[in-house]
Scaffold this motif. Structure first.
Motif, mmCIF file in Angstrom:
data_model
loop_
_atom_site.group_PDB
_atom_site.id
_atom_site.type_symbol
_atom_site.label_atom_id
_atom_site.label_comp_id
_atom_site.label_asym_id
_atom_site.label_seq_id
_atom_site.Cartn_x
_atom_site.Cartn_y
_atom_site.Cartn_z
ATOM 1 N N PRO A 40 0.834 -1.205 0.000
ATOM 2 C CA PRO A 40 0.000 0.000 0.000
ATOM 3 C C PRO A 40 0.872 1.260 0.000
ATOM 4 C CG PRO A 40 0.011 -1.010 2.172
ATOM 5 C CD PRO A 40 0.746 -1.943 1.260
ATOM 6 N N PHE A 41 0.303 2.316 -0.538
ATOM 7 C CA PHE A 41 1.015 3.581 -0.655
ATOM 8 C C PHE A 41 0.642 4.513 0.482
ATOM 9 C CE2 PHE A 41 1.777 1.896 -4.704
ATOM 10 C CZ PHE A 41 2.581 2.713 -5.466
ATOM 11 N N ASP A 42 1.637 5.228 0.987
ATOM 12 C CA ASP A 42 1.390 6.378 1.843
ATOM 13 C C ASP A 42 1.797 7.612 1.030
ATOM 14 O OD1 ASP A 42 4.187 6.508 1.919
ATOM 15 O OD2 ASP A 42 4.328 5.769 3.979
ATOM 16 N N ILE A 43 1.669 8.776 1.612
ATOM 17 C CA ILE A 43 1.929 10.009 0.857
ATOM 18 C C ILE A 43 3.381 10.093 0.391
ATOM 19 C CG2 ILE A 43 2.479 11.601 2.746
ATOM 20 C CD1 ILE A 43 0.019 12.336 -0.120
ATOM 21 N N ASP A 44 4.319 9.573 1.190
ATOM 22 C CA ASP A 44 5.728 9.605 0.797
ATOM 23 C C ASP A 44 5.981 8.713 -0.412
ATOM 24 O OD1 ASP A 44 6.428 11.401 2.816
ATOM 25 O OD2 ASP A 44 6.846 9.787 4.248
ATOM 26 N N LYS A 45 5.377 7.542 -0.430
ATOM 27 C CA LYS A 45 5.549 6.632 -1.563
ATOM 28 C C LYS A 45 4.889 7.207 -2.822
ATOM 29 C CE LYS A 45 5.151 1.771 -2.859
ATOM 30 N NZ LYS A 45 4.768 0.425 -2.415
ATOM 31 N N VAL A 46 3.735 7.820 -2.678
ATOM 32 C CA VAL A 46 3.081 8.484 -3.812
ATOM 33 C C VAL A 46 4.005 9.559 -4.380
ATOM 34 C CG1 VAL A 46 1.202 10.058 -4.452
ATOM 35 C CG2 VAL A 46 0.701 7.989 -3.137
ATOM 36 N N THR A 47 4.574 10.368 -3.500
ATOM 37 C CA THR A 47 5.470 11.441 -3.929
ATOM 38 C C THR A 47 6.668 10.870 -4.673
ATOM 39 O OG1 THR A 47 4.782 12.842 -2.094
ATOM 40 C CG2 THR A 47 6.892 13.392 -3.141
ATOM 41 N N ASP A 48 7.264 9.828 -4.121
ATOM 42 C CA ASP A 48 8.444 9.215 -4.726
ATOM 43 C C ASP A 48 8.132 8.615 -6.100
ATOM 44 O OD1 ASP A 48 11.189 8.285 -4.631
ATOM 45 O OD2 ASP A 48 10.342 6.277 -4.373
ATOM 46 N N VAL A 49 7.049 7.857 -6.201
ATOM 47 C CA VAL A 49 6.732 7.132 -7.438
ATOM 48 C C VAL A 49 6.128 8.031 -8.510
ATOM 49 C CG1 VAL A 49 5.255 5.302 -8.399
ATOM 50 C CG2 VAL A 49 6.497 4.908 -6.260
ATOM 51 N N PHE A 50 5.252 8.933 -8.120
ATOM 52 C CA PHE A 50 4.494 9.705 -9.113
ATOM 53 C C PHE A 50 5.007 11.131 -9.346
ATOM 54 C CE2 PHE A 50 1.640 6.374 -7.722
ATOM 55 C CZ PHE A 50 1.122 5.919 -8.920
ATOM 56 N N TYR A 51 5.792 11.658 -8.424
ATOM 57 C CA TYR A 51 6.213 13.052 -8.555
ATOM 58 C C TYR A 51 7.729 13.245 -8.630
ATOM 59 C CZ TYR A 51 1.377 14.250 -7.620
ATOM 60 O OH TYR A 51 0.004 14.368 -7.710
ATOM 61 N N SER A 53 10.034 10.772 -9.517
ATOM 62 C CA SER A 53 10.738 9.860 -10.426
ATOM 63 C C SER A 53 11.091 10.587 -11.719
ATOM 64 C CB SER A 53 9.890 8.628 -10.723
ATOM 65 O OG SER A 53 8.687 8.998 -11.342
ATOM 66 N N GLU A 54 12.262 10.299 -12.218
ATOM 67 C CA GLU A 54 12.716 10.932 -13.456
ATOM 68 C C GLU A 54 12.675 9.891 -14.566
ATOM 69 O OE1 GLU A 54 16.292 13.205 -13.147
ATOM 70 O OE2 GLU A 54 15.739 13.987 -11.187
ATOM 71 N N ASP A 55 11.482 9.620 -15.046
ATOM 72 C CA ASP A 55 11.315 8.666 -16.128
ATOM 73 C C ASP A 55 10.550 9.343 -17.262
ATOM 74 O OD1 ASP A 55 8.632 8.721 -15.264
ATOM 75 O OD2 ASP A 55 8.857 6.879 -14.108
ATOM 76 N N ASP A 56 10.315 8.598 -18.305
ATOM 77 C CA ASP A 56 9.628 9.169 -19.462
ATOM 78 C C ASP A 56 8.148 8.825 -19.479
ATOM 79 O OD1 ASP A 56 11.927 10.375 -20.507
ATOM 80 O OD2 ASP A 56 12.565 8.505 -21.455
ATOM 81 N N VAL A 57 7.604 8.507 -18.320
ATOM 82 C CA VAL A 57 6.197 8.160 -18.201
ATOM 83 C C VAL A 57 5.384 9.439 -18.014
ATOM 84 C CG1 VAL A 57 4.492 6.895 -16.827
ATOM 85 C CG2 VAL A 57 6.750 5.901 -17.237
ATOM 86 N N VAL A 58 4.341 9.598 -18.812
ATOM 87 C CA VAL A 58 3.437 10.748 -18.668
ATOM 88 C C VAL A 58 2.323 10.308 -17.723
ATOM 89 C CG1 VAL A 58 1.929 12.377 -19.846
ATOM 90 C CG2 VAL A 58 4.001 11.541 -20.996
ATOM 91 N N LYS A 59 2.263 10.930 -16.559
ATOM 92 C CA LYS A 59 1.345 10.535 -15.485
ATOM 93 C C LYS A 59 0.164 11.501 -15.440
ATOM 94 C CE LYS A 59 5.345 8.865 -12.916
ATOM 95 N NZ LYS A 59 6.480 9.275 -13.722
ATOM 96 N N CYS A 60 -1.054 10.939 -15.460
ATOM 97 C CA CYS A 60 -2.236 11.786 -15.613
ATOM 98 C C CYS A 60 -3.361 11.423 -14.649
ATOM 99 C CB CYS A 60 -2.792 11.653 -17.033
ATOM 100 S SG CYS A 60 -1.620 12.065 -18.323
ATOM 101 N N MET A 61 -4.129 12.435 -14.301
ATOM 102 C CA MET A 61 -5.345 12.266 -13.528
ATOM 103 C C MET A 61 -6.512 12.162 -14.501
ATOM 104 S SD MET A 61 -6.835 11.937 -10.557
ATOM 105 C CE MET A 61 -5.305 12.044 -9.636
ATOM 106 N N VAL A 62 -7.495 11.348 -14.124
ATOM 107 C CA VAL A 62 -8.701 11.180 -14.924
ATOM 108 C C VAL A 62 -9.857 11.805 -14.152
ATOM 109 C CG1 VAL A 62 -10.268 9.522 -16.003
ATOM 110 C CG2 VAL A 62 -7.813 9.006 -15.849
#
Length: 178
Positions: A40-51, A53-62
């Motif tokens: 499970p994710f907490d706010i720190d893990k969300v920040t690390d994975v989705f904000y 990270s320096e990858d070429d993935v385009v991350k979007c909200m629906v």
């Protein structure tokens, strides 16, 4: 905003979206097929994975009808993955998504989201193929993808470590019509 189709909007993540992602990615019913109930994710893990990270993935909200309901990401396949999947000199994209608000399950919104993303990738990114790799046991997602025009190509044995066990996945493909 990346695109809009009817009442569905896909846009880039913003800072406030962290709280939706934390809520959804700590819910066992979401984690059953996305990341795993043992992670499970907490706010720190969300920040690390989705904000962070320096990858070429385009991350979007629906959003649907003005309310955040899910997440989608897309990326151009790298050469190693293209070779593994059997693609050569084509423009191939991958995508991953989930509807996080369970009240919106089984209402056709996943189909609307996936078909809208396909349209975006083919028209705006000139994707020749779009691929996904859902776990074989994720029948609801597979049915949605098939409704959108994806075809099962082959099994990817022990492709994803999920909840301590390697899971078989389907390589599913949408091929642009010529």
């Amino acid at each position: 905003m990346l695109f809009q189709n009817e009442n569905l909007i896909v846009r880039s993540l913003n800072e406030a979206d962290k709280f939706f992602l934390e809520k959804w990615l700590s819910d066992p019913s979401i984690l059953e097929f996305y990341e795993g109930r043992d992670h499970p994710f907490d706010i720190d893990k969300v920040t690390d994975v989705f904000y962070d990270s320096e990858d070429d993935v385009v991350k979007c909200m629906v959003e649907y009808e003005g309310t955040e309901i899910g997440y989608i990401q897309f990326y151009q396949l790298d050469d190693v993955t293209k070779k593994e999947y059997g693609y050569l000199n084509e423009n191939v994209y991958g995508t991953d998504q989930f509807i996080g608000e369970k009240a919106n399950w089984n209402k056709g919104l996943g189909t609307l989201l996936v078909s809208s993303m396909l349209n975006y990738l083919v028209k705006r990114k000139q994707a020749e193929r779009v691929v996904m790799d859902p776990q074989v046991r994720n029948s609801r997602a597979i049915k949605c993808y098939e409704k959108c025009g994806f075809k099962k190509i082959r099994i990817l044995p022990k492709h994803e470590l999920h909840e301590g066990k390697y899971q078989d996945c389907w390589l599913m493909e949408y091929k642009k019509l010529k």
